[in-house]
Design a protein around this motif. Structure first.
Motif, mmCIF file in Angstrom:
data_model
loop_
_atom_site.group_PDB
_atom_site.id
_atom_site.type_symbol
_atom_site.label_atom_id
_atom_site.label_comp_id
_atom_site.label_asym_id
_atom_site.label_seq_id
_atom_site.Cartn_x
_atom_site.Cartn_y
_atom_site.Cartn_z
ATOM 1 N N SER A 22 42.058 48.930 8.392
ATOM 2 C CA SER A 22 40.901 48.329 7.755
ATOM 3 C C SER A 22 40.045 47.658 8.813
ATOM 4 N N LEU A 23 38.781 47.369 8.463
ATOM 5 C CA LEU A 23 37.891 46.689 9.396
ATOM 6 C C LEU A 23 38.419 45.309 9.739
ATOM 7 N N GLU A 28 41.373 41.506 13.620
ATOM 8 C CA GLU A 28 42.594 40.771 13.930
ATOM 9 C C GLU A 28 43.226 41.292 15.222
ATOM 10 N N ALA A 29 43.190 42.601 15.432
ATOM 11 C CA ALA A 29 43.772 43.177 16.653
ATOM 12 C C ALA A 29 43.010 42.726 17.891
ATOM 13 N N LEU A 76 30.008 58.754 9.455
ATOM 14 C CA LEU A 76 31.443 58.992 9.494
ATOM 15 C C LEU A 76 32.141 57.924 10.312
ATOM 16 N N GLU A 77 33.462 57.817 10.101
ATOM 17 C CA GLU A 77 34.248 56.840 10.844
ATOM 18 C C GLU A 77 34.593 57.369 12.226
ATOM 19 N N THR A 164 31.871 47.724 25.053
ATOM 20 C CA THR A 164 30.999 46.800 24.331
ATOM 21 C C THR A 164 31.632 46.351 23.009
ATOM 22 N N GLY A 165 32.720 46.997 22.617
ATOM 23 C CA GLY A 165 33.392 46.675 21.363
ATOM 24 C C GLY A 165 34.021 47.919 20.774
ATOM 25 N N VAL A 166 34.649 47.761 19.629
ATOM 26 C CA VAL A 166 35.304 48.882 18.962
ATOM 27 C C VAL A 166 34.283 49.597 18.079
ATOM 28 N N ILE A 167 34.065 50.876 18.335
ATOM 29 C CA ILE A 167 33.178 51.682 17.503
ATOM 30 C C ILE A 167 33.904 51.969 16.185
ATOM 31 N N LEU A 168 33.300 51.569 15.080
ATOM 32 C CA LEU A 168 33.910 51.736 13.760
ATOM 33 C C LEU A 168 33.362 52.949 13.018
#
Length: 445
Positions: A22-23, A28-29, A76-77, A164-168
């Motif tokens: 989940s997002l 949290e990770a 899409l994810e 730059t971050g996690v691509i969701l």
């Protein structure tokens, strides 16, 4: 802790792995450790998709959110694989605009590496067709970025190796096609000069790539087979041919790690001779081939990375600006032949300008070489790096496992701007990979 490697199987790194579904779990990770990176399907060759301390596996994010057949736009994810897109939307008349040499790459990974294909010289890389990205930053924010909104973050995320971050999620365009076949033409080139001329002459072709015989010497140095391609229309197909071929499972899987002696100067020279002769016999007229062998020839062999043995292999992929490229590429091939340790796989393509701040492509020629990890190969590749830097070129981060900071900094002049954007998104350094530690993070205590 789990031992993890990239596709090249070097280096082997112990890392914590989380598998969020989940997002909120992704957030949290990120918050739980100082030094995490997202990982798609593990096809980056080196340490780009292995966290400095923890790795976030995004395989559960594999849903398609929406698709508009009138425009080819899809949301899409990040964990959706290119193979999923091809097999789901190909029969409906749509394909990704850009694919790399394997279809088993996640969309998030393709954006992070701004992957390129055989059409970069005329159609650009994967990032050109991405319109919006949903990103979870190191500060815990979820932001949507595009060329209009947070444009600086967008340019840092495309090709930014996940830093730059996690691509969701992503929104992008697919290409309309009539069939899943490619109209291919093969050109036989007697040496490197002829190969580069053939690639230049093929600038009008949508797809172009050259396989180089790295075992050829003397007057045949750099002899090649050039493959030009266009999407086939229905009228190009023989009667009773399905308009879209079915996806091909690997016809053979490598069951064990091959002994290190398997790939040697004699076996590679014999293979290259047979491969060149077979291709030269087919040179000339057009042939209609399935998209699978044209774009993804190695996907037909399951676990092909085991051919290089237990220690793994290194891929060295550089790009050399067009001016002076013939001399530099010839020098690299000469050094390989003098070693007698020819690359098993050698591919030459033309590139245009990359999309993002850390995107690999430059207008010029890219040469990709595979070498088993043995002997003095590391020092030899350092020697090749010096040629690349002197020519104003650089190395592909998605393939890299060992270049130095000096080589990297010389090749990526937009690094200070990238770092400034990254700092605003993640001042505590929550998002870090082994690659970023090795090449441009500040040394951690």
């Amino acid at each position: 802790m789990t031992l993890v490697t990239g596709w090249g199987r070097f280096p082997v790194i112990d890392t914590e792995i989380s598998r969020p579904c989940s997002l909120a779990a992704v957030g949290e990770a990120i918050a739980a450790t100082a030094g995490a990176i997202a990982r798609g399907n593990g096809r980056a060759y080196g340490d780009a998709a292995i966290g400095a301390r923890a790795t976030i596996a995004m395989t559960s994010f594999d849903r398609i959110r929406s698709f508009d057949p009138a425009t080819g736009r899809i949301r899409l994810e990040a964990g959706v694989l290119l193979s999923d897109l091809i097999e789901t939307f190909g029969p409906r008349g749509f394909l990704p605009f850009v694919v790399p040499g394997t279809r088993f790459v996640s969309v998030g990974g393709a954006i992070a590496a701004d992957v390129h294909g055989k059409n970069h010289h005329c159609e650009g890389g994967f990032g050109r067709y991405v319109e919006r990205i949903l990103l979870r930053t190191g500060q815990g924010e979820t932001i949507e970025v595009s060329r209009e909104d947070h444009s600086d973050v967008f340019s840092a995320t495309v090709g930014g190796m996940g830093l730059t971050g996690v691509i969701l999620e992503a929104s992008m365009r697919l290409r309309p096609v009539e069939t899943g076949w490619i109209r291919e033409r093969i050109i036989s080139a007697s040496d490197l000069t002829a190969a580069m001329r053939a690639l230049d002459a093929g600038d009008s072709a949508t797809y172009s790539v050259a396989w180089i015989d790295c075992a050829a010497r003397g007057s045949e140095l750099g002899r090649s087979l050039i493959y030009l391609g266009e999407h086939a229309n229905r009228g190009d197909l023989p009667d009773d041919t399905d308009e879209f071929p079915t996806g091909q499972a690997p016809g053979f899987s490598v069951p064990i790690d091959f002994p290190s002696m398997t790939l040697n100067r004699y076996s590679i020279r014999a293979f290259n001779e047979l491969y060149y002769r077979k291709g030269a016999r087919r040179a000339g007229g057009d042939h209609v081939v399935s998209l699978y062998p044209y774009f993804f020839p190695l996907d037909t062999i399951g676990g092909w990375n085991r051919i290089y043995g237990r220690r793994g292999f290194l891929q060295h992929q550089c790009v050399i600006p067009g001016h002076g490229a013939r001399e530099v590429l010839g020098d690299i091939l000469e050094r390989i032949t003098r070693r007698g340790d020819a690359s098993f796989l050698a591919v030459l393509k033309k590139l245009g300008q990359g999309e993002g701040l850390l995107s690999f492509p430059l207008p010029g020629y890219t040469l990709a070489l595979d070498f088993p990890l043995r002997g003095d190969i590391l020092s030899f590749l350092d020697e090749i790096d010096r040629l690349v830097v002197a020519a104003g070129g650089r190395l592909y981060l998605a393939k890299d496992a060992r270049q130095s900071r000096a080589t990297f900094e010389a090749g990526y002049p937009d690094l200070p701007r990238f770092n400034a954007i990254r700092q605003t998104l993640d001042p505590e350094g929550k998002i870090r990979s082994r690659l970023s530690q090795r090449l441009f993070d500040e040394v951690q205590p």
